[in-house]
Write a protein that holds these residues in place. Structure first.
Motif, short mmCIF file in Angstrom:
data_model
loop_
_atom_site.label_atom_id
_atom_site.label_comp_id
_atom_site.label_asym_id
_atom_site.label_seq_id
_atom_site.Cartn_x
_atom_site.Cartn_y
_atom_site.Cartn_z
N LYS A 39 0.83 -1.20 0.00
CA LYS A 39 0.00 0.00 0.00
C LYS A 39 0.87 1.26 0.00
N ARG A 75 -7.09 5.07 -6.59
CA ARG A 75 -8.18 4.54 -5.75
C ARG A 75 -8.51 3.09 -6.12
N GLN A 76 -8.48 2.78 -7.42
CA GLN A 76 -8.76 1.41 -7.85
C GLN A 76 -7.71 0.44 -7.31
N ASN A 79 -8.29 0.16 -3.48
CA ASN A 79 -9.50 -0.64 -3.22
C ASN A 79 -9.26 -2.12 -3.56
N ASP A 82 -7.18 -3.55 -0.76
CA ASP A 82 -8.00 -3.76 0.44
C ASP A 82 -8.90 -4.99 0.28
N GLU A 83 -9.49 -5.15 -0.91
CA GLU A 83 -10.36 -6.30 -1.17
C GLU A 83 -9.56 -7.60 -1.11
#
Length: 283
Positions: A39, A75-76, A79, A82-83
């Motif tokens: 990240k 952001r993609q 995300n 995170d997923e």
């Protein structure tokens, strides 16, 4: 004493479970650290891209458009990461759950239900429903507790044990094997031959003094085949009534006598044949 054994078992269980949990948590923490680094790399890449975009001195509209594109891409990626970590955490929990089920819930030293049969003359003895007899074995039980099952199986055949020799085998067959009568007999025939190496792990022959649950973690549903030096009453030559007759005049003797038309004496069918002799004589 019982209390000391219980205390030792509780301590072993607690220490093992705590160690196991600690190992899983360490792995989970390492995994989270790797995702944090991923990240951070994504964030650093995005920040560098923004700085480079600002240094290009683009027209306002073009700058705004490219900034939105890079922000959407950032952001993609975040995300998606995170997923991914959420999915991995779910799998991690499932893995630990399965670990507990396999190594704790199915602990070997608990009472276990096994199938039992007698192998004799290439025949397996079944219960009245044509199924293997079920018996519950406790952790402290030796194989000898299953010998009582023979009485149940033989009673259905109107037979019983005449003599139990010293050489009696208990062969345990994996419950996941093909346990049909023909398949089991094939395995038993081959178990002492050189061409059966592939199935060695599925068959285990132990002595009558073995405690299989504690010594071999006997699985629920294991088929225990009893065989060896076992003589049945039906195999013992019957004695003529003359040999067993008690000449005590005060004792009553009720005897059924038979006649054989194929056994002839003085041109006449042989009569006064006792039931024991008649069972092995001509029909």
């Amino acid at each position: 004493g019982d209390n000391s054994v219980r205390t030792i078992l509780e301590e072993l269980f607690r220490d093992t479970l705590v160690t196991s949990l600690a190992n899983h948590l360490t792995s989970e923490n390492d995994m989270r650290s790797r995702y944090k680094r991923k990240k951070a790399d994504i964030e650093q890449t995005f920040n560098r891209a923004i700085v480079e975009l600002q240094e290009r001195k683009l027209p306002k509209e073009q700058y705004k458009r490219e900034l939105e594109e890079k922000t959407d891409q950032f952001r993609q990626e975040i995300n998606g990461l995170d997923e991914e970590i959420r999915n991995v955490q779910i799998l991690f929990i499932e893995a630990y759950k399965n670990h507990l089920i396999e190594h704790v819930s199915n602990f070997g030293a608990v009472s276990t239900q096994v199938r039992v049969t007698l192998w004799k003359d290439d025949h397996l003895y079944m219960n009245r429903d044509g199924q293997y007899l079920l018996k519950l074995m406790r952790p402290e039980d030796q194989m000898t507790v299953l010998l009582s099952a023979l009485d149940e199986l033989l009673t259905l055949k109107s037979d019983k044990i005449s003599k139990l020799g010293d050489v009696v085998f208990f062969t345990c067959i994996n419950p996941f094997n093909d346990l049909s009568e023909q398949a089991v007999i094939r395995q038993l025939r081959r178990m002492d031959t050189d061409d059966d190496h592939d199935n060695n792990n599925d068959l285990l022959t132990v002595s009558r003094n073995c405690r299989p649950i504690l010594e071999h973690k006997l699985l629920r549903g294991t088929l225990v085949v009893i065989h060896g030096d076992i003589l049945l009453e039906s195999e013992v030559p019957k004695q003529c009534f003359i040999q067993t007759y008690n000449e005590n005049p005060n004792q009553e003797h009720l005897v059924d006598y038979f006649e054989c038309k194929q056994c002839v004496r003085n041109g006449q069918p042989l009569r006064w044949i006792c039931q024991s002799c008649a069972s092995v004589c001509h029909k």
